[in-house]
Scaffold this active site. Structure first.
Site, PDB file in Angstrom:
ATOM      1  N   ASP A 275       1.119  -1.322   0.008  1.00 23.77           N
ATOM      2  CA  ASP A 275       0.015   0.186   0.026  1.00 23.77           C
ATOM      3  C   ASP A 275       0.799   1.134   0.075  1.00 23.77           C
ATOM      4  O   ASP A 275       0.432   2.193   0.260  1.00 23.77           O
ATOM      5  CB  ASP A 275      -1.109   0.122   1.271  1.00 23.77           C
ATOM      6  CG  ASP A 275      -2.231  -0.604   1.053  1.00 23.77           C
ATOM      7  OD1 ASP A 275      -2.494  -0.960  -0.118  1.00 23.77           O
ATOM      8  OD2 ASP A 275      -3.043  -0.565   1.813  1.00 23.77           O
ATOM      9  N   ASP A 334       3.335  -9.393   9.190  1.00 19.86           N
ATOM     10  CA  ASP A 334       3.437  -8.002   9.157  1.00 19.86           C
ATOM     11  C   ASP A 334       5.103  -7.795   8.369  1.00 19.86           C
ATOM     12  O   ASP A 334       5.929  -8.777   8.242  1.00 19.86           O
ATOM     13  CB  ASP A 334       3.466  -7.362  10.181  1.00 19.86           C
ATOM     14  CG  ASP A 334       2.105  -6.846  10.523  1.00 19.86           C
ATOM     15  OD1 ASP A 334       1.132  -7.266   9.891  1.00 19.86           O
ATOM     16  OD2 ASP A 334       1.941  -6.590  11.702  1.00 19.86           O
ATOM     17  N   ASP A 336       7.750  -6.589   9.274  1.00 15.43           N
ATOM     18  CA  ASP A 336       8.861  -6.560  10.006  1.00 15.43           C
ATOM     19  C   ASP A 336       9.097  -8.029  10.617  1.00 15.43           C
ATOM     20  O   ASP A 336       9.999  -8.196  11.411  1.00 15.43           O
ATOM     21  CB  ASP A 336       8.917  -5.460  11.042  1.00 15.43           C
ATOM     22  CG  ASP A 336       7.808  -5.641  12.018  1.00 15.43           C
ATOM     23  OD1 ASP A 336       6.718  -5.858  11.549  1.00 15.43           O
ATOM     24  OD2 ASP A 336       7.934  -5.368  13.215  1.00 15.43           O
ATOM     25  N   ASP A 428      -7.809  -7.322  13.283  1.00 16.93           N
ATOM     26  CA  ASP A 428      -7.472  -8.726  14.039  1.00 16.93           C
ATOM     27  C   ASP A 428      -8.338  -9.022  15.068  1.00 16.93           C
ATOM     28  O   ASP A 428      -8.736 -10.289  15.190  1.00 16.93           O
ATOM     29  CB  ASP A 428      -6.002  -8.593  14.405  1.00 16.93           C
ATOM     30  CG  ASP A 428      -5.730  -7.449  15.179  1.00 16.93           C
ATOM     31  OD1 ASP A 428      -6.483  -6.484  15.523  1.00 16.93           O
ATOM     32  OD2 ASP A 428      -4.292  -7.175  15.441  1.00 16.93           O
TER      33      ASP A 428
END
Length: 732
Positions: A275, A334, A336, A428
């Site tokens: 994004d 994610d 990281d 989530d």
């Protein structure tokens, strides 16, 4: 005990016993020789029959003075360093920026409230100091209890208008203000004890799990080193998603780790959901995807032109692809996060022969937990979250909040629960609650750990915590009607009480009890949302940041010692148990948690009442750190992969080469950017609370309250350090 203001009288009284100094001249003095074995030997009391002379007294006084000067010098150097940092940030303005939320006009209501309390405290302090200097001690704290001795003067003793106003203030304070503060403090203390009891029960559950060695297991071992073709196990189709947005620092290591998952390539698809609105970052991610695609990895790059719904919208858009229907499970990481190659082989087998299982959640581990004090304190909180909260709820309730990453979902569970919704920033938790109401079970595997990164700056950590605490309250508003009206049949849990009911009560009665789903609703409303998401930030901010400093000016409502000291220290001890290496930081942890209660309280209020910042997503800034062992392992795996795919790289398609050439041309055409100077933020709410607490600490000197004084002093200094952005790394 805190130092009192009456030390001057004691000093004068002590010196009065010494008499008038006399100078004695000795022609033939007799000196006494003392053998000193240690540094404290000179301070032993001298025997009465031993000779005393002026030189001995002089040396003793000089040594004492030397020690006092050293102590004062140490304190002075510490204060001078602190004042130097304050001067650099406030006077010179070097690299100082105001908090964005304050500049944009958000969160001003809470700041004005704290500022009002500060002005009131300063006014009360000036009033009390003036009365103290004039000897008006009509209300004095009792040493035996928390009440005060009401000793009012006679009408004839009242002299002057100011004196009359002071007496009126004492009566008004005792009759009207003190009862209100006592009622509010009793309410907060009750919430404090309830939340502490919940923590103790969770710790006992964790101890039981450790003692009985309870953990999710797989009956068979379907994955073996000589079973790569799937002869003994039918490898399911797994979709892996990596949502990211402007993750320039971490995209490469995340994609590299996911592409090296040990799973049949034909049964694995990786989606890089980008994004990013920065074109240069898009080119970099495209080049990384192209590199791994040329190595034979089944990987796809997806970019949305319009970023709606933040992460939830990104995942929802990816799940709407036609090819997703061919896959049975989806793993989410994610940008990281760096999973180990055996991640899928340790998580996916739990779904086999368990059709009610909807989610398998892995634990996080942090590459930079020892980077600075801020990361160490975060590690304490998250270790307790995973080791205690997630593990206990997973074992005994089969439910916990999905962490948004490092988890594997059954796609059928996502679809039947309504899929990803864009109505909140905690998508989530939203999907976890809806899946739980639909009867799906969750499993937390504490042994499977995924490497990730903690925010190293206070600004990034504060924005992350604001999203994590405003989102649940916003979700609570949206989910409460669905929770109350839900009539879904509750699946069997691991609670022994319900197991006994199944064995002893008729099946019809048990089915009727489970149809009510009372236990599930009570757990969601009372424990999951109210107790752990609303009550915790409310009482910690109200009790320790507002009520406690106010009680210094209203001694009739003084908080007991066990509320200020014993219970918080004991709860901090419980929170730090899952990370025993962090025990030296128990005091900074306690003070920092109280400091963060301002951000959490503000976020909770904004989410509960749907204020402007409740639906705000700010990507957490990352440094892109990796451990040395992790870098060596990645380099070794990549070198093997390069040797294995040499022939494949020679036959690369022209489209892949064109992408790389475009990237090189774009980088050459882009002029190099000058390095951005790191700046400090000034956080106004934290600074205002620092002055409020320090003012209350100074007021406590009048009554010589020991623990209250030191707690307010250290807590005020902590707020000052955080407000000046002196904790963690600075942002660039």
């Amino acid at each position: 005990m805190a130092p009192g203001l009456g030390f001057s009288k004691w000093w004068a009284k002590d010196n009065s016993r010494k008499g008038t100094p006399v100078v004695v001249t000795m022609e033939n003095p007799n000196y006494s020789v003392l053998e000193i074995d240690g540094p404290d030997e000179a301070f032993r009391p001298v025997d009465k029959d031993r000779g005393k002379n002026a030189k001995q007294y002089t040396w003793v006084l000089l040594l004492k003075a030397h020690r006092a000067v050293n102590c004062v010098s140490w304190v002075g150097n510490l204060m001078w360093a602190l004042l130097g940092s304050v001067k650099k940030r406030l006077i010179f303005g070097e690299g100082v920026a105001m908090e964005e939320s304050e500049k944009s006009g958000k969160s001003k209501l809470l700041f004005r409230l704290i500022l009002t309390f500060l002005l009131m405290a300063l006014s009360f302090l000036a009033f009390e100091v003036f009365a103290h200097l004039n000897g008006w001690h009509y209300f004095q704290n009792s040493s035996n209890n928390n009440n005060s001795l009401h000793i009012l003067p006679n009408a004839s003793e009242i002299k002057g208008l100011f004196h009359s106003v002071y007496v009126f203030w004492l009566e008004f304070r005792a009759d009207y203000i003190a009862p209100l503060i006592v009622s509010l403090s009793n309410f907060c203390v009750a919430l404090f004890l309830i939340q502490s009891l919940d923590r103790m029960i969770l710790c006992l559950g964790c101890f039981w799990i450790k003692y009985k060695k309870v953990k999710p297991t797989v009956e068979k071992e379907p994955f073996k080193s000589n079973d790569l073709e799937g002869v003994g196990f039918d490898y399911p189709m797994v979709l892996v998603q990596i949502p990211m947005c402007n993750e320039k620092e971490v995209y490469e290591q995340s994609i590299s780790a996911v592409c090296q998952l040990d799973w049949p390539k034909e049964r694995l698809l990786i989606q890089v959901l980008d994004d990013s609105d920065d074109e240069s970052i898009q080119w970099l991610i495209k080049a990384e995807v192209t590199k791994w695609s040329q190595k034979g990895v089944n990987i796809i790059y997806r970019h949305r032109l319009v970023r709606t719904g933040y992460k939830a919208g990104n995942l929802k858009s990816a799940m709407n692809c036609d090819y997703v229907k061919d896959y049975e499970y989806v793993a989410i990481f994610d940008a990281d996060f760096q999973p180990n190659p055996d991640f899928l082989k340790l998580t996916v087998p739990h779904f086999k022969d368990n059709p009610e299982l909807g989610l398998v959640q892995a634990r996080w581990t942090f590459v930079n937990k020892d980077e600075n004090l801020l990361t160490r304190l975060q590690n304490i909180n998250l270790c307790f979250h995973f080791e205690v909260e997630q593990q206990v709820n997973g074992v005994f309730l089969n439910f916990f909040g999905f962490n948004g990453t490092a988890g594997v979902w059954r796609i059928k569970a996502l679809e039947e629960s309504g899929g990803w919704l864009e109505r909140t920033t905690v998508e989530d938790m939203d999907i976890a609650v809806r899946a739980h109401l639909n009867g799906w079970k969750f499993i937390f595997v504490n042994d499977v750990k995924v490497l990730c990164e903690l925010p190293e700056s206070y600004e990034a950590y504060k924005k992350q915590q604001h999203r994590w605490h405003s989102g649940p309250m916003h979700l609570f508003r949206l989910c409460l009607p669905a929770i109350i009206t839900s009539k879904v049949v509750q699946t069997n849990t691991n609670i022994h009480f319900f197991t006994l009911l199944l064995n002893s009560i008729h099946l019809l009665i048990v089915d009727f009890i489970f149809q009510i789903t009372f236990f599930k609703k009570a757990n969601l409303i009372l424990l999951f949302f109210l107790l752990r998401k609303l009550i915790l930030p409310f009482y910690s901010f109200t009790l320790f940041c507002i009520i406690l400093p106010l009680t210094m000016f209203v001694p009739e409502a003084e908080l007991p010692l066990w509320v200020i000291c014993y219970v918080p220290v004991f709860m901090s001890f419980l929170n730090i148990l899952p990370s025993p290496g962090s025990f030296p930081f128990i005091v900074p942890y306690l003070l920092f948690e109280n400091t963060m209660s301002v951000t959490k309280f503000n976020a909770m209020i904004s989410g509960l009442f749907k204020l402007g910042s409740s639906y705000e997503w700010v990507v957490t800034k990352k440094a892109g750190r990796s451990s040395e062992s992790d870098l060596l392992a990645v380099e070794e795996r990549e070198s093997k992969a390069m040797n294995h795919h040499t022939q494949l790289l020679r036959g690369t398609s022209d489209s892949g080469l064109s992408e790389l050439n475009k990237l090189k041309g774009h980088q050459e055409a882009t002029p190099p950017k000058s390095p951005t100077k790191k700046t400090n933020k000034i956080f106004k709410k934290e600074l205002t609370l620092a002055f409020l607490l320090l003012t209350a600490a100074f007021r406590s000197l009048l009554s010589a309250q020991g623990v209250h004084f030191y707690f307010l002093l250290f807590q005020g200094v902590t707020f000052l350090l955080v407000g000046l952005d002196l904790i963690g790394e600075q942002m660039s």
